[in-house]
Design a protein around this motif. Sequence first.
Motif, PDB file in Angstrom:
ATOM      1  N   TYR A  57       8.552   4.661  -0.134  1.00 38.72           N
ATOM      2  CA  TYR A  57       7.320   4.662   0.760  1.00 38.72           C
ATOM      3  C   TYR A  57       7.394   3.846   2.190  1.00 38.72           C
ATOM      4  O   TYR A  57       6.173   3.376   2.600  1.00 38.72           O
ATOM      5  N   ARG A 131      -4.799  14.083  -6.921  1.00 36.91           N
ATOM      6  CA  ARG A 131      -5.420  12.592  -6.551  1.00 36.91           C
ATOM      7  C   ARG A 131      -6.239  13.282  -7.743  1.00 36.91           C
ATOM      8  O   ARG A 131      -7.115  13.855  -8.278  1.00 36.91           O
ATOM      9  N   ASP A 158       1.630   3.373 -13.570  1.00 35.18           N
ATOM     10  CA  ASP A 158       2.045   3.477 -12.274  1.00 35.18           C
ATOM     11  C   ASP A 158       2.226   5.212 -11.435  1.00 35.18           C
ATOM     12  O   ASP A 158       1.874   4.634 -10.520  1.00 35.18           O
ATOM     13  N   LYS A 161      -1.379   5.836 -10.099  1.00 32.43           N
ATOM     14  CA  LYS A 161      -1.106   4.738  -8.988  1.00 32.43           C
ATOM     15  C   LYS A 161      -0.788   5.322  -7.398  1.00 32.43           C
ATOM     16  O   LYS A 161      -1.406   4.882  -6.900  1.00 32.43           O
ATOM     17  N   THR A 162       0.312   5.415  -7.636  1.00 28.63           N
ATOM     18  CA  THR A 162       1.651   5.706  -6.532  1.00 28.63           C
ATOM     19  C   THR A 162       0.535   7.317  -5.963  1.00 28.63           C
ATOM     20  O   THR A 162       0.409   7.674  -5.030  1.00 28.63           O
ATOM     21  N   SER A 164      -2.441   8.241  -6.472  1.00 28.63           N
ATOM     22  CA  SER A 164      -4.199   8.259  -5.876  1.00 28.63           C
ATOM     23  C   SER A 164      -3.462   7.318  -4.288  1.00 28.63           C
ATOM     24  O   SER A 164      -5.066   7.599  -3.836  1.00 28.63           O
ATOM     25  N   ASP A 165      -2.511   7.062  -4.073  1.00 29.96           N
ATOM     26  CA  ASP A 165      -2.484   6.099  -2.444  1.00 29.96           C
ATOM     27  C   ASP A 165      -2.673   7.398  -1.625  1.00 29.96           C
ATOM     28  O   ASP A 165      -1.270   7.881  -2.727  1.00 29.96           O
ATOM     29  N   ARG A 166      -3.089   7.974  -1.159  1.00 27.02           N
ATOM     30  CA  ARG A 166      -2.777   8.733   0.062  1.00 27.02           C
ATOM     31  C   ARG A 166      -2.338   8.580   1.078  1.00 27.02           C
ATOM     32  O   ARG A 166      -1.122   9.650   1.002  1.00 27.02           O
ATOM     33  N   ASN A 167      -1.217   7.790   1.481  1.00 30.69           N
ATOM     34  CA  ASN A 167      -0.173   7.627   2.098  1.00 30.69           C
ATOM     35  C   ASN A 167       1.258   7.447   1.253  1.00 30.69           C
ATOM     36  O   ASN A 167       2.448   8.600   1.824  1.00 30.69           O
ATOM     37  N   LYS A 168       0.859   6.960   0.315  1.00 32.26           N
ATOM     38  CA  LYS A 168       2.114   7.445  -1.052  1.00 32.26           C
ATOM     39  C   LYS A 168       1.961   8.701  -1.157  1.00 32.26           C
ATOM     40  O   LYS A 168       2.925   9.636  -1.513  1.00 32.26           O
ATOM     41  N   THR A 172       5.360  10.624  -0.446  1.00 27.33           N
ATOM     42  CA  THR A 172       5.611  12.203  -1.897  1.00 27.33           C
ATOM     43  C   THR A 172       5.924  12.988  -2.213  1.00 27.33           C
ATOM     44  O   THR A 172       7.292  13.700  -2.252  1.00 27.33           O
TER      45      THR A 172
END
Length: 254
Positions: A57, A131, A158, A161-162, A164-168, A172
Amino acid sequence: MKNSLRKEGKFTYLELGEGTPIVILHGLMGGLSNFDGVIDFFPQKGYKVVLPELPLYSMSLLKTSVGTFAKYIKEFIDHKGYKEVILLGNSLGGHIALLATKLYPELVKGLVITGSSGLYENAMGESYPRRGDYEFIKKKAQNVFYDPAVATKEIVDDVYKTVSDRNKLIKTLAIAKSAIRHNMAKDLPKMTTPTCIIWGKNDNVTPPEVAEDFNELLPDSNLYWIDKCGHAAMMEHPDLFNKLLNDWLVKRNF
């Protein structure tokens, strides 16, 4: 484990033991703790166990690909000054290990893959995550294992959380698409590195026929099955995984 991590330049990694380096590559939704069993076992057997954190990331979106990660591993091996390593990868980590072995065969004396992508286009997940839908994420995480209880709340949290993070999440999806594009079926017959394939008989992500295809296409491979086991054999059956791998390493004089 975080306290044991070393940081040198752009590399963050764990290193334990002395001897031939076993460089371990985690999967897309996995982490270094997935290999706790390997970390505990192999330093006692005379190996140096090394787990670099993959920069999944932290790279620009344009550079977020299987090929870039394979190059990153080559740079890490050079940075450490290792002459020959054994590469061990699960899921996406297996794919990266395969590509690094193809590109830099002089650095890899042995290859170990378990639940690896690289052949099967759905290996990265055909319905990639929604998400904000915790129950959906929980079911996807449980589906990775034969025993859904292995997907602890910590693991599910975990993953949640990943994604839910738009950038990650964007990265992905970019990694998953890169893995699908980078099918290695034509490359494998030319790869002569001794390869150990350890596979769960109940893997829903990369089904057993994928392991059979790897074994058939790779010129110098051995395939070992673990029953009642899903996509992450080293997590569900760490003792048996370690025994199979250790026996193979001894057989190959590694």
